[in-house]
Design a protein around this motif. Structure first.
Motif, PDB file in Angstrom:
ATOM      1  N   LYS A  43       0.814  -1.214   0.000  1.00  0.00           N
ATOM      2  CA  LYS A  43       0.000   0.000   0.000  1.00  0.00           C
ATOM      3  C   LYS A  43       0.845   1.260   0.000  1.00  0.00           C
ATOM      4  O   LYS A  43       1.877   1.343   0.657  1.00  0.00           O
ATOM      5  N   LYS A  44       0.354   2.232  -0.730  1.00  0.00           N
ATOM      6  CA  LYS A  44       0.982   3.543  -0.767  1.00  0.00           C
ATOM      7  C   LYS A  44       0.308   4.411   0.287  1.00  0.00           C
ATOM      8  O   LYS A  44      -0.908   4.525   0.327  1.00  0.00           O
ATOM      9  N   LYS A  45       1.112   5.000   1.168  1.00  0.00           N
ATOM     10  CA  LYS A  45       0.572   5.863   2.211  1.00  0.00           C
ATOM     11  C   LYS A  45       1.183   7.244   2.088  1.00  0.00           C
ATOM     12  O   LYS A  45       2.343   7.407   1.716  1.00  0.00           O
ATOM     13  N   PHE A  46       0.377   8.239   2.425  1.00  0.00           N
ATOM     14  CA  PHE A  46       0.817   9.630   2.395  1.00  0.00           C
ATOM     15  C   PHE A  46       0.808  10.165   3.810  1.00  0.00           C
ATOM     16  O   PHE A  46      -0.140   9.954   4.558  1.00  0.00           O
ATOM     17  N   LYS A  47       1.861  10.864   4.168  1.00  0.00           N
ATOM     18  CA  LYS A  47       1.945  11.458   5.496  1.00  0.00           C
ATOM     19  C   LYS A  47       2.243  12.940   5.346  1.00  0.00           C
ATOM     20  O   LYS A  47       3.146  13.345   4.628  1.00  0.00           O
ATOM     21  N   GLU A  48       1.472  13.755   6.045  1.00  0.00           N
ATOM     22  CA  GLU A  48       1.626  15.209   6.017  1.00  0.00           C
ATOM     23  C   GLU A  48       2.602  15.643   7.097  1.00  0.00           C
ATOM     24  O   GLU A  48       2.548  15.168   8.224  1.00  0.00           O
ATOM     25  N   HIS A  49       3.524  16.543   6.740  1.00  0.00           N
ATOM     26  CA  HIS A  49       4.512  17.080   7.681  1.00  0.00           C
ATOM     27  C   HIS A  49       4.548  18.593   7.573  1.00  0.00           C
ATOM     28  O   HIS A  49       4.386  19.148   6.494  1.00  0.00           O
ATOM     29  N   ASN A  50       4.796  19.241   8.706  1.00  0.00           N
ATOM     30  CA  ASN A  50       5.039  20.687   8.694  1.00  0.00           C
ATOM     31  C   ASN A  50       6.492  20.921   8.302  1.00  0.00           C
ATOM     32  O   ASN A  50       7.390  20.275   8.845  1.00  0.00           O
ATOM     33  N   LEU A  51       6.716  21.831   7.387  1.00  0.00           N
ATOM     34  CA  LEU A  51       8.066  22.150   6.937  1.00  0.00           C
ATOM     35  C   LEU A  51       8.909  22.677   8.091  1.00  0.00           C
ATOM     36  O   LEU A  51      10.090  22.374   8.200  1.00  0.00           O
ATOM     37  N   LEU A  52       8.305  23.436   8.976  1.00  0.00           N
ATOM     38  CA  LEU A  52       9.029  24.073  10.080  1.00  0.00           C
ATOM     39  C   LEU A  52       8.782  23.389  11.424  1.00  0.00           C
ATOM     40  O   LEU A  52       8.954  24.007  12.474  1.00  0.00           O
ATOM     41  N   LYS A  53       8.355  22.127  11.370  1.00  0.00           N
ATOM     42  CA  LYS A  53       8.060  21.312  12.566  1.00  0.00           C
ATOM     43  C   LYS A  53       7.027  22.010  13.452  1.00  0.00           C
ATOM     44  O   LYS A  53       5.883  22.085  13.108  1.00  0.00           O
ATOM     45  N   ASP A  54       7.451  22.543  14.600  1.00  0.00           N
ATOM     46  CA  ASP A  54       6.494  23.132  15.538  1.00  0.00           C
ATOM     47  C   ASP A  54       6.566  24.663  15.573  1.00  0.00           C
ATOM     48  O   ASP A  54       6.380  25.288  16.610  1.00  0.00           O
ATOM     49  N   TYR A  55       6.819  25.258  14.403  1.00  0.00           N
ATOM     50  CA  TYR A  55       6.788  26.710  14.253  1.00  0.00           C
ATOM     51  C   TYR A  55       5.742  27.078  13.222  1.00  0.00           C
ATOM     52  O   TYR A  55       5.485  26.322  12.292  1.00  0.00           O
ATOM     53  N   LEU A  56       5.137  28.244  13.399  1.00  0.00           N
ATOM     54  CA  LEU A  56       4.184  28.750  12.412  1.00  0.00           C
ATOM     55  C   LEU A  56       4.334  30.253  12.304  1.00  0.00           C
ATOM     56  O   LEU A  56       4.899  30.906  13.179  1.00  0.00           O
ATOM     57  N   PHE A  57       3.838  30.778  11.199  1.00  0.00           N
ATOM     58  CA  PHE A  57       3.831  32.223  10.972  1.00  0.00           C
ATOM     59  C   PHE A  57       2.450  32.742  11.315  1.00  0.00           C
ATOM     60  O   PHE A  57       1.445  32.140  10.948  1.00  0.00           O
ATOM     61  N   CYS A  58       2.409  33.861  12.000  1.00  0.00           N
ATOM     62  CA  CYS A  58       1.133  34.478  12.343  1.00  0.00           C
ATOM     63  C   CYS A  58       1.229  35.963  12.005  1.00  0.00           C
ATOM     64  O   CYS A  58       2.177  36.639  12.402  1.00  0.00           O
ATOM     65  N   PHE A  59       0.225  36.454  11.253  1.00  0.00           N
ATOM     66  CA  PHE A  59       0.192  37.859  10.867  1.00  0.00           C
ATOM     67  C   PHE A  59      -0.958  38.553  11.563  1.00  0.00           C
ATOM     68  O   PHE A  59      -2.087  38.049  11.599  1.00  0.00           O
ATOM     69  N   SER A  60      -0.660  39.702  12.119  1.00  0.00           N
ATOM     70  CA  SER A  60      -1.690  40.565  12.693  1.00  0.00           C
ATOM     71  C   SER A  60      -1.126  41.976  12.773  1.00  0.00           C
ATOM     72  O   SER A  60       0.054  42.158  13.098  1.00  0.00           O
ATOM     73  N   ASN A  61      -1.961  42.949  12.477  1.00  0.00           N
ATOM     74  CA  ASN A  61      -1.532  44.340  12.634  1.00  0.00           C
ATOM     75  C   ASN A  61      -1.330  44.678  14.104  1.00  0.00           C
ATOM     76  O   ASN A  61      -0.601  45.600  14.444  1.00  0.00           O
ATOM     77  N   SER A  62      -1.948  43.919  14.987  1.00  0.00           N
ATOM     78  CA  SER A  62      -1.839  44.158  16.428  1.00  0.00           C
ATOM     79  C   SER A  62      -0.443  43.858  16.966  1.00  0.00           C
ATOM     80  O   SER A  62      -0.073  44.344  18.032  1.00  0.00           O
ATOM     81  N   PHE A  63       0.349  43.061  16.255  1.00  0.00           N
ATOM     82  CA  PHE A  63       1.672  42.686  16.746  1.00  0.00           C
ATOM     83  C   PHE A  63       2.660  43.846  16.734  1.00  0.00           C
ATOM     84  O   PHE A  63       3.755  43.727  17.286  1.00  0.00           O
TER      85      PHE A  63
END
Length: 118
Positions: A43-63
């Motif tokens: 069987k062929k299985k697909f697994k999703e991974h985050n490129l940056l592991k446990d980091y994310l980008f968040c945008f807000s003008n409030s920052f």
């Protein structure tokens, strides 16, 4: 302004909910992802991974206001904010645009992202 957040992987949904409560609809989250194709037996299985592991980008003008980040420090699922992101907004935008340009229709990073141009 973009900021980079280190988060607890199992609590990503709680983090998104709490950010929405505290910031309203004034924020965007971007996490570049890619898919790995594996064969297990026949069987062929697909697994999703985050490129940056446990980091994310968040945008807000409030920052732009440092007090906002201080008020978010105890948000569920948040480990910490990376310091110094205010000084590197051009580089962060450039990286995010490169990620978005190399995404397929499903929103996953393709091999184009890893191509080197020398």
């Amino acid at each position: 302004m973009w900021t980079i957040i280190k988060f607890e992987y199992s609590k990503i949904e709680l983090l998104k909910q709490d950010l929405q409560k505290k910031l309203g609809n004034d924020f965007k989250i971007y996490t570049p992802k890619f898919i790995v194709e594996k064969f297990e037996g026949n069987k062929k299985k697909f697994k999703e991974h985050n490129l940056l592991k446990d980091y994310l980008f968040c945008f807000s003008n409030s920052f732009n206001d440092p007090n906002i980040q201080n008020s978010l420090l105890f948000t569920r699922g948040l480990k910490h904010f990376l310091n110094g992101t205010k000084n590197y907004q051009k580089e962060i935008n450039k990286f995010i645009n490169k990620c978005k340009e190399s995404e397929d229709q499903k929103g996953y990073i393709t091999k184009r992202f890893f191509d080197l141009y020398i």
